[in-house]
Structures are given as structure tokens and as C-alpha cells.
Design an enzyme around this catalytic site. Structure first.
Site, PDB file in Angstrom:
ATOM      1  N   GLU A 140       0.854  -1.196   0.000  1.00 39.40           N
ATOM      2  CA  GLU A 140       0.000   0.000   0.000  1.00 39.40           C
ATOM      3  C   GLU A 140       0.883   1.237   0.000  1.00 39.40           C
ATOM      4  O   GLU A 140       2.106   1.152   0.178  1.00 39.40           O
ATOM      5  CB  GLU A 140      -0.940  -0.017   1.217  1.00 39.40           C
ATOM      6  CG  GLU A 140      -1.950  -1.153   1.145  1.00 39.40           C
ATOM      7  CD  GLU A 140      -2.957  -1.186   2.287  1.00 39.40           C
ATOM      8  OE1 GLU A 140      -3.007  -0.242   3.076  1.00 39.40           O
ATOM      9  OE2 GLU A 140      -3.680  -2.189   2.372  1.00 39.40           O
TER      10      GLU A 140
ATOM     11  N   HIS B 173      -9.498   9.143   3.049  1.00 35.31           N
ATOM     12  CA  HIS B 173      -9.022   8.092   2.147  1.00 35.31           C
ATOM     13  C   HIS B 173      -9.235   8.586   0.725  1.00 35.31           C
ATOM     14  O   HIS B 173     -10.307   9.103   0.402  1.00 35.31           O
ATOM     15  CB  HIS B 173      -9.791   6.786   2.374  1.00 35.31           C
ATOM     16  CG  HIS B 173      -9.107   5.601   1.767  1.00 35.31           C
ATOM     17  ND1 HIS B 173      -9.098   5.374   0.407  1.00 35.31           N
ATOM     18  CD2 HIS B 173      -8.386   4.603   2.320  1.00 35.31           C
ATOM     19  CE1 HIS B 173      -8.400   4.264   0.165  1.00 35.31           C
ATOM     20  NE2 HIS B 173      -7.952   3.785   1.312  1.00 35.31           N
TER      21      HIS B 173
ATOM     22  N   ARG C 249      -0.921   8.666   1.561  1.00 32.23           N
ATOM     23  CA  ARG C 249      -2.342   8.949   1.375  1.00 32.23           C
ATOM     24  C   ARG C 249      -2.680  10.439   1.341  1.00 32.23           C
ATOM     25  O   ARG C 249      -3.556  10.871   0.602  1.00 32.23           O
ATOM     26  CB  ARG C 249      -3.052   8.309   2.560  1.00 32.23           C
ATOM     27  CG  ARG C 249      -4.391   7.848   2.257  1.00 32.23           C
ATOM     28  CD  ARG C 249      -4.850   6.998   3.384  1.00 32.23           C
ATOM     29  NE  ARG C 249      -4.660   5.606   3.103  1.00 32.23           N
ATOM     30  CZ  ARG C 249      -5.028   4.640   3.932  1.00 32.23           C
ATOM     31  NH1 ARG C 249      -5.574   4.928   5.092  1.00 32.23           N
ATOM     32  NH2 ARG C 249      -4.848   3.387   3.601  1.00 32.23           N
TER      33      ARG C 249
ATOM     34  N   HIS D 128     -11.944   9.110   6.728  1.00 28.35           N
ATOM     35  CA  HIS D 128     -11.595   7.698   6.898  1.00 28.35           C
ATOM     36  C   HIS D 128     -11.076   7.358   8.288  1.00 28.35           C
ATOM     37  O   HIS D 128     -11.408   6.320   8.845  1.00 28.35           O
ATOM     38  CB  HIS D 128     -10.530   7.360   5.855  1.00 28.35           C
ATOM     39  CG  HIS D 128     -10.067   5.946   5.853  1.00 28.35           C
ATOM     40  ND1 HIS D 128     -10.927   4.895   5.630  1.00 28.35           N
ATOM     41  CD2 HIS D 128      -8.832   5.397   6.027  1.00 28.35           C
ATOM     42  CE1 HIS D 128     -10.242   3.755   5.664  1.00 28.35           C
ATOM     43  NE2 HIS D 128      -8.977   4.035   5.934  1.00 28.35           N
TER      44      HIS D 128
ATOM     45  N   ARG E 192      -1.342   8.965   8.902  1.00 27.94           N
ATOM     46  CA  ARG E 192      -1.184   7.537   9.201  1.00 27.94           C
ATOM     47  C   ARG E 192      -0.762   6.741   7.973  1.00 27.94           C
ATOM     48  O   ARG E 192      -1.344   6.873   6.897  1.00 27.94           O
ATOM     49  CB  ARG E 192      -2.502   6.972   9.723  1.00 27.94           C
ATOM     50  CG  ARG E 192      -2.442   5.502  10.047  1.00 27.94           C
ATOM     51  CD  ARG E 192      -3.758   5.038  10.627  1.00 27.94           C
ATOM     52  NE  ARG E 192      -4.830   5.157   9.684  1.00 27.94           N
ATOM     53  CZ  ARG E 192      -5.183   4.199   8.823  1.00 27.94           C
ATOM     54  NH1 ARG E 192      -4.524   3.048   8.789  1.00 27.94           N
ATOM     55  NH2 ARG E 192      -6.182   4.371   8.008  1.00 27.94           N
TER      56      ARG E 192
HETATM   57  C1  SIN Z   1      -7.272   0.495   2.666  1.00 22.98           C
HETATM   58  O1  SIN Z   1      -7.450  -0.704   2.512  1.00 22.98           O
HETATM   59  O2  SIN Z   1      -6.987   1.268   1.761  1.00 22.98           O
HETATM   60  C2  SIN Z   1      -7.439   1.046   4.043  1.00 22.98           C
HETATM   61  C3  SIN Z   1      -6.380   0.550   4.905  1.00 22.98           C
HETATM   62  C4  SIN Z   1      -6.107   1.548   5.982  1.00 22.98           C
HETATM   63  O3  SIN Z   1      -6.847   2.518   6.127  1.00 22.98           O
HETATM   64  O4  SIN Z   1      -5.097   1.396   6.653  1.00 22.98           O
END
Ligand code: SIN
Length: 523
Positions: free
Chosen positions: A116, A228, A274, A335, A370
């Protein structure tokens, strides 16, 4: 003095998401646990988590590398000691979940690891593809329900935390009903559902933060609400999350011209942290005067997309969108609440015998932004620590003893009596938060929000008053921080300012203030 009925327990755990469930299962090794939830055991934010749990479990990875990525994402505001705890103790927690029977996805050589944004390598442990939260919570709930020494009380919100001489002694759950405990663990989740567009379930409206504040606990970093970047943006759909893991497998973000725009903003493209991706999307929305951009997975292998992201694939199909063939409309949505109840490295709040774990807490591990999939890990690591600290404080030994329910007298404040129409009031909070305390803020908007939220708070009571209180504290913290850092973007202060490398602390009896470090003494 009113006569009330009381349940006595060694531990009171409030909230049945991952942090609450895991804390209950660890605590029951030392005593009786009362686990309270305002909804049902299956309706928590953790259960909605898709990506997984970040942990350095692979041979090619290390806690040091995980630490570096976490600190980089946190924009100078992570508490380094808390991050050390998180990354060092994380792998052990994954092993424990494994031992408890959580079926993580595997390859023949070990865990199947996802990637990610902001992670320098694949380190996201997941279960059921993108159904991690649901799978983990389901298994832990099963274990909780099987344990006779965990008393589960559902559909029961807390009215107030009870303190005696500054020490937390439990909680009132009705005007005539209390739970008394030697240690109270708050695990109530965050406040992202105070916004119109959110990836969270409707119950995530921050009451745990308000309970702690009213009990005299310090709160920290409330201005940092993480948006998010990619929630499904279909008019008829709730803001369903399209996991960042989708971009981890190579999905592109496209603007209405079909341009892959992220590389204009950051060399890491779709896998930038993010805050960067959310702000870039915000810019594109403004430029094109539209309310969504697109995710494209059309260049990825359809079989991989279907198997790895089965629940996302199926939900999109419900809205007539085929993840393997169609462009998927997405936009940012509230989020995650990075700030919360201030804790030390043992999850202790500034109120004795009150602990905070998971999203309701602010341990400092996330800084100003985060890192993806660090939140479930934080739930596990700090739930474990909270129980250890509570056991030490209360001198409990590992031999569970069930305690009977007793009748006793207890002085109690007034119960809630809602004077303002609840749904109307909450809708108003969401509108104010979305319009003025959203992804990009400025002074005029924040001042307007504070005035409106203060008015609402003054004319409501019970749950709505607490929701308005938390919203107001978020807006006040956002007004106080006159810089842009991580997820907090001020259009009138567009740059990061080294003078603001500090935490905003709020307390009911003190003026809002700054502190260089969040962590105080360990128990
Ligand atoms: C996601 O799956 O994009 C969310 C995971 C997260 O917020 O840590």
C-alpha cells in the site's frame, strides 16, 4: 443519592472492534471482563477494514524499515518511541492472531503480502483477500462469545465514565445502572462518521473521545482527520472504500481526460502516501469541476482482481460496475481519526485507571498522516500493552475469577434527555464538518464551524451534545494549527512550518496548548 444496580468486573472494555476484542481476550487471562458495545459485536469499524495489517514479517523486511516508512509518512510528528514499540511488537501480535485461529492468506512460502501507499515493500498481512477486518473480527468474536468469563453487553452506550478522586472506576450505562471495574479500557473507535462522505459505519461519531474529555482526560492531535483518497463515488452508494491495496497491485488513477495524473504530483505516483494522493485528487476535482476521478484496473489480470479483491469486486457489481473492465468513479472520504485520547506507551490516559486503545487513542504512532494498515496493528500492540499495564496497576494474577452482580448505592449525574432532534442535529454537524473542516480548511470556514457547532452543543444533550463537542474540538484544533502538515491542509497557510512540529493538546479545564512530545512516563 440514587439507588443503582451495578455490575462489578476486573476489566471494563468499552467497544467491540479489534482493539476491544483483543484486549478482552488478553484481559480474561487475569480476571473477569465486561465487554460493552453500543451496537452489536459484528457492527464495528474494524470489521470494515479491507487492506490488512502492516507488519515486518517477511525475511526481506525489518522493523527498522517499517519504522522508517511510518516516520516518513507522519511528517515529523510521529512519536519515535511509540513507533518503535509498534514495529517491534507487531510481528508477535500477528503470530498470536495466527495461534488464535485467524486464517491469513498464505503462499507456499509464508504470508501473502500486499503493498500500500508509503510502504517501501510488501508487508500487509491480509485475510480473505480484501476482507481482513471482517475475518479477524469474526474469529475473535467467536472466541469472546465462547468465554464464560467475558460478559458481553450489546446495544448499550455509555452515558459517562465514573471517576472518584480523579481515578476512573467504571462507567454509567443508564441513569440507574453502572459497571464498576478496576481498569477501564476505552476502545470506541474514531469520529470519521461526523462527515457526510465517510468510509466508516454510521456509529463512528467519536463519543468515546467526548467521554474521556468529560472525565478529565487530555486529547491530542484532533485536527488530523485522514481522508481516504478512493471511496466509491456513485450517487446511490454509501462511500464504500476501494482499498489502497488495489493501487498496490498496480491500479491507475485517471482524471476525466483519461490522464494518469498522479505522476505530476509525486514520483511515487499512485503509491505516494495517502495525504499526497488525496490532495492531488482534490486538485483534479477542482480543475475539472467534477466530483470524482477514476480508478482503472483494466490493465490488470482479471483473475487476480477477482480473487484478491473479491468483496470490492462484488460490491462494485451491485452498482453495475465491473472492476476488471469499467472505470470506477472515486473521490476522497473521511476515513480515520488520527488524534484522540492522549496515551503513554502503555495506553494509559491522563486519568488514572483509564486506558485508550485503537482509533479512539492518540499514541503518536501516526504523526500527522497515518501509514496505510498501521491502524489494526496499533489496536493489537497497544491493547496488549494496556492489559499488561492494567494487570500491574491492579496487581491481578493470571487466575480468572468471575464476580457476581451486586446492588449498591452510587452517586450519579443526570442521565441524557435529548432536547434537539437527534438526526437533524447530526446531519447539521456532518454538513458543517464537510463544508468547513474537510480536506482543505481556512480560517473563515473554521471560525464559522466553531460558532455553529458551539451553538448546537449548547442546545443539545446526551449523544448529540457529545458529537457536537467532538466536532467543535476538531475544528478548534484545526484553527489553532496555522500550517499545512500531513492530512491537515490550510489553504491560508499552505506550507509546513517547523515551529509547528508539536502536538495540540486540549483539556476541559485548560486553554488549548502545544507540547513537543506526547509521551510521558511509563507505569
Ligand atoms: C485500505 O485498505 O486502503 C485502508 C487501509 C487503511 O486505512 O489502513
Amino acid at each position: 443519592m440514587a439507588r443503582v444496580s451495578a455490575i462489578e468486573s476486573d476489566f471494563l472494555v468499552i467497544g467491540a472492534g479489534l482493539a476491544g476484542l483483543y484486549a478482552a481476550l488478553r484481559a480474561v487471562q487475569y480476571g473477569h471482563v465486561c465487554l460493552l458495545t453500543k451496537t452489536s459485536i459484528s457492527e464495528t469499524n474494524s470489521a470494515w477494514a479491507q487492506g490488512g495489517i502492516a507488519a515486518a514479517v517477511d525475511e526481506s523486511d525489518s522493523p527498522q524499515l517499517h519504522r522508517e516508512d511510518t516516520l516518513k509518512a507522519g511528517r515529523g510528528l510521529c512519536d519515535e518511541r511509540a513507533v518503535d514499540v509498534l514495529v517491534r511488537e507487531g510481528p508477535q501480535c500477528i503470530k498470536e492472531l495466527d495461534n488464535l485461529g485467524v486464517a491469513f492468506d498464505r503462499t507456499p512460502s509464508g504470508y501473502e503480502l500486499g503493498r500500500e501507499g508509503g510502504h517501501s515493500r510488501r508487508r500487509i498481512v491480509h485475510a480473505g483477500g480484501s476482507s481482513t477486518g471482517q475475518r479477524v473480527v469474526a474469529r475473535l468474536s467467536e472466541l469472546v462469545l465462547q468465554n464464560p468469563n467475558i460478559k458481553l453487553i450489546e446495544h448499550t452506550p455509555v452515558i459517562e465514565l465514573l471517576t472518584a478522586d480523579g481515578v476512573c472506576v467504571g462507567a454509567a450505562v443508564a441513569p440507574d445502572r453502572v459497571v464498576l471495574a478496576r481498569a477501564t479500557l476505552l476502545a470506541t473507535g474514531g469520529a470519521a462518521a461526523l462527515y457526510q462522505r465517510t468510509t466508516n459505519p454510521p456509529g463512528a461519531t467519536g463519543e468515546g473521545i467526548a467521554l474521556a474529555y468529560r472525565a478529565g482526560a487530555e486529547l491530542a492531535d484532533l485536527e488530523f482527520i485522514q481522508f481516504h483518497p478512493t471511496a466509491l463515488a456513485v450517487p446511490t452508494a454509501r462511500s464504500f472504500l476501494i482499498s489502497e491495496a488495489v493501487r498496490g497491485e498496480g491500479a491507475y488513477l485517471l482524471n476525466p481526460d483519461g490522464e494518469r495524473f498522479m505522476l505530476k504530483y509525486d514520483e511515487r505516483g499512485e503509491l505516494a502516501p495517502r495525504d499526497v494522493v488525496a490532495r492531488a485528487i482534490f486538485e483534479e476535482l477542482r480543475k475539472f469541476k467534477t466530483d470524482h476521478v477514476f480508478l482503472s484496473l483494466r490493465h490488470l489480470k482479471p483473475d487476480l482482481v477477482r480473487s484478491r479483491f473479491i468483496n470490492i469486486y462484488e460490491t462494485c457489481l451491485d452498482y453495475g460496475l465491473d472492476l476488471t473492465r469499467d472505470l470506477i468513479p472515486v473521490a476522497p472520504a473521511a476515513h480515520y481519526t488520527i488524534g484522540g485520547v492522549r496515551t503513554n506507551l502503555w495506553a494509559e490516559t491522563t486519568v488514572k485507571n483509564l486506558f485508550a486503545i485503537g482509533e479512539v487513542s492518540c499514541t503518536g504512532v501516526h504523526g500527522a498522516n497515518r501509514l496505510a494498515s498501521n491502524s489494526l496493528l496499533e489496536c493489537l500492540v497497544f491493547a496488549r500493552r494496556a492489559v499488561e499495564a492494567a494487570v500491574r496497576r491492579a496487581n491481578l494474577s493470571p487466575s480468572p475469577s468471575s464476580k457476581a452482580r451486586e446492588e449498591l448505592s452510587f452517586p450519579l449525574g443526570k442521565g441524557p434527555g435529548v432536547r434537539f432532534d437527534m438526526q437533524h442535529g447530526l446531519d447539521r454537524i456532518k454538513r458543517v464538518m464537510t463544508e468547513h473542516v474537510g480536506l482543505v480548511r481556512d480560517r473563515a470556514g473554521l471560525e464559522h464551524a466553531i460558532a455553529e457547532l458551539s451553538g448546537l452543543e449548547a442546545h443539545s444533550s446526551g449523544l448529540l451534545r457529545d458529537q457536537a463537542l467532538v466536532a467543535r474540538l476538531i475544528a478548534q484544533s484545526a484553527l489553532f494549527r496555522t500550517e499545512t502538515r500531513g492530512v491537515h491542509t490550510r489553504s491560508d497557510f499552505p506550507n509546513e512550518d517547523p515551529n509547528w512540529q508539536a502536538h495540540i493538546i486540549v483539556h476541559k479545564d485548560c486553554p488549548i496548548r502545544l507540547e513537543k512530545s506526547l509521551q510521558s512516563e511509563s507505569p
